[in-house]
Every structure is written in structure tokens, then in C-alpha cells.
Design a protein around this motif. Structure first.
Motif, PDB file in Angstrom:
ATOM      1  N   GLN A  24     -53.885 118.163 140.065  1.00 13.01           N
ATOM      2  CA  GLN A  24     -54.889 117.365 139.352  1.00 13.01           C
ATOM      3  C   GLN A  24     -54.316 116.052 138.819  1.00 13.01           C
ATOM      4  N   THR A  25     -52.989 115.942 138.771  1.00 10.98           N
ATOM      5  CA  THR A  25     -52.369 114.683 138.324  1.00 10.98           C
ATOM      6  C   THR A  25     -52.275 113.670 139.456  1.00 10.98           C
ATOM      7  N   PRO A  36     -54.542 112.009 141.409  1.00 11.37           N
ATOM      8  CA  PRO A  36     -55.343 110.767 141.373  1.00 11.37           C
ATOM      9  C   PRO A  36     -54.762 109.696 140.453  1.00 11.37           C
ATOM     10  N   LYS A  37     -54.233 110.113 139.294  1.00 11.86           N
ATOM     11  CA  LYS A  37     -53.647 109.145 138.370  1.00 11.86           C
ATOM     12  C   LYS A  37     -52.404 108.492 138.970  1.00 11.86           C
ATOM     13  N   LEU A  38     -51.561 109.305 139.604  1.00 13.00           N
ATOM     14  CA  LEU A  38     -50.358 108.765 140.240  1.00 13.00           C
ATOM     15  C   LEU A  38     -50.719 107.831 141.392  1.00 13.00           C
ATOM     16  N   SER A  53     -53.453 106.058 141.718  1.00 14.03           N
ATOM     17  CA  SER A  53     -53.978 104.801 141.160  1.00 14.03           C
ATOM     18  C   SER A  53     -52.836 103.888 140.729  1.00 14.03           C
ATOM     19  N   LYS A  54     -51.795 104.479 140.150  1.00 10.04           N
ATOM     20  CA  LYS A  54     -50.616 103.712 139.733  1.00 10.04           C
ATOM     21  C   LYS A  54     -49.921 103.096 140.943  1.00 10.04           C
TER      22      LYS A  54
END
Length: 273
Positions: A22-23, A25-27, A29-30
Motif C-alpha cells: 500500500q506504500t 503509490p506514494k513511492l 509519485s515521489k
């Protein structure tokens, strides 16, 4: 964000465990923000080969992680973002090698089109691949050939082949396995439609094998979802109008053969298990 920072994010994406997906998408985007700062998110004539490979690595990881997260919309967006890179001439990759997962991502997209019944889109993509890469290259790519075999089996009505292809060692990678249940649902829908035309009723025990369901209770539940009647150990299909029955006589005959073949396969499979 510097190039080495994007590489650090890629390393984090590679090491993600199932519990931490679940982490992703954030990674991602970064990493994409870093590519934007490097002017590498969309390729142009000034994009260096190293940055081209960096960008495709991020986008391919995004596509594959989206499949594992069962987010087909995100996967489709990543596939579309990769197309400008995949369409670059070979000499743009001469110093760094080509994208590592082009065949896998493309095969997954073909499988997605197949699972939603978009046969026109499936063949459009396939024809484009044959034009750009050549027929021989496609025939040697296991990730492309997997959805091609499934599509051929579906077109032939060989549902037992589709069932077999979605099991075990025939699935070329973990990501492809995510589509197994979707494809089995496609098979059930196809067989159910054929059954409605071919027979007035079927034994629930036969319907269980025919539809690749685990129990007779699951058959009854499926029957209710289709508007069929389950009674006295049989499934009864809605009666067809007489004029439609005459027009569909040939179709019914061929469908009956397909169903009998599938039933035979299912019985053999059940015996083996």
C-alpha cells in the motif's frame, strides 16, 4: 530530486513486501516527481539513454505494482505512459539496453483487454506489436504468447484449455495469476450463455463440473444470479421462443459439443484431484 535519489526509490520499490504494497503509490509519485525534475517523464530528443532507462524502470514498476494491488485503472495509465518509450527506435537504447519488462507489461495489458471482453482492442494492440517488432519476435515472447493462447482458446470455445492455462506452471508470472479469477468468470459467463441455448436443464452435479465451481451450493448461487431455477437436483434454464429455437438449431448443436467436451475434461480433472 537528483538521479541517485530516483534510483533509491526504485530500490525501495523492488524490496517492497506484500504487507507493504500500500506504500507503493506514494513511492511511485515521489519517483515520477524526480523524473519530472530530470525532464525524463516524457521522452524527447534531448533525453539521455540513461534517463530513458531510469524512466521506464519507474513506470514499469508502477505498472506491475498496480497489478499486484489489483488497480487496473492505474495499470492502464502506466501502460499508456510507457508507450512513448516503447515506440522509440532501437538506437536510442544502444548504450543502456532496452526496457526490462516491455513484454511482460504488454502481455498483461493484452490479458486485461481479454478479461473485459475487448477483443477489438486486443487485436489492435497485437497488430501494432507485429508491425513494430515482427511476427517472430512476438512468437518468442512468452508473456505475449500467453494471452494469445487464451484468446485463441476462447474463440474456439475450448474453455477447458483456458482453465488449464490459468493454473500452475502455465502462468508466466505472479502478476498474470491475478487475472485467473477474472478469466474463470469469463469462462463461466460464456458457458452459461451456451448452456441456456443448448439445453432446457442440467443436473446440478454436471453444472458444477461444467462451470468449474467448488460445490453444488455455489451452483445454486450462480444459478440465482443468472435467473435460473434450481429445483429437484437440476438447473432449469428460461425457455426460448420457438422461432428463436429454429434459428439457433445449428448453434445449439455446436455448443452442445463444446459443453460435452468441457464436461468430460472437468470430470477427468475432478478424478485427478
Amino acid at each position: 530530486m537528483a538521479e541517485h535519489e530516483v534510483k533509491q526509490v526504485i530500490s525501495q520499490l523492488h524490496s517492497l513486501k506484500v504487507s507493504n504494497l500500500q506504500t507503493a503509490p506514494k513511492l511511485l509519485s515521489k519517483a515520477k516527481l524526480g523524473l519530472l525534475h530530470l525532464n525524463a517523464l516524457v521522452p524527447d530528443d534531448k533525453t539521455s539513454p540513461a534517463h530513458l532507462l531510469l524512466a521506464t524502470t519507474v513506470l514499469e514498476q508502477g505498472a506491475l505494482l498496480s497489478i499486484r494491488l489489483k488497480d487496473t485503472d492505474a495499470f492502464t495509465r502506466y501502460y499508456q505512459q510507457l508507450q512513448p518509450f516503447y515506440s522509440l527506435p532501437a538506437n536510442r537504447w544502444s548504450r543502456t539496453g532496452k526496457p526490462a519488462n516491455q513484454g511482460k507489461v504488454t502481455g498483461l495489458y493484452l490479458l486485461l483487454l481479454l478479461s473485459v471482453g475487448d477483443y477489438a482492442g486486443f487485436h489492435t494492440v497485437l497488430e501494432g506489436l507485429e508491425t513494430t517488432g515482427g511476427k517472430e519476435q512476438l512468437e518468442n515472447d512468452q508473456f505475449i504468447q500467453y494471452p494469445v493462447r487464451l484468446e485463441q482458446a476462447l474463440m474456439e470455445g475450448s474453455y477447458d484449455k483456458v482453465w488449464g492455462e490459468t493454473k500452475g506452471e502455465r502462468v508466466p508470472s505472479e502478476e498474470f495469476g491475478v487475472f485467473s479469477e477474472v478469466l474463470i468468470n469469463t469462462i463461466r459467463s460464456e458457458i452459461a450463455s451456451c448452456s441456456e441455448r443448448a439445453y432446457p436443464s442440467l443436473l446440478i452435479a454436471n453444472a458444477k463440473n461444467l462451470l468449474f465451481l467448488d460445490s453444488e451450493g455455489a451452483v445454486v448461487q450462480f444459478a440465482q444470479s443468472r435467473g435460473w431455477l434450481a429445483k429437484d437436483g437440476r438447473i432449469y434454464f428460461p425457455q426460448q421462443e420457438e422461432e428463436n429455437m429454429a434459428a439457433e438449431k445449428d448453434v445449439m448443436s455446436s455448443t452442445g459439443i463444446v459443453i460435452e467436451n468441457t464436461l468430460g475434461y472437468a470430470r477427468k480433472l475432478e478424478t485427478i484431484v
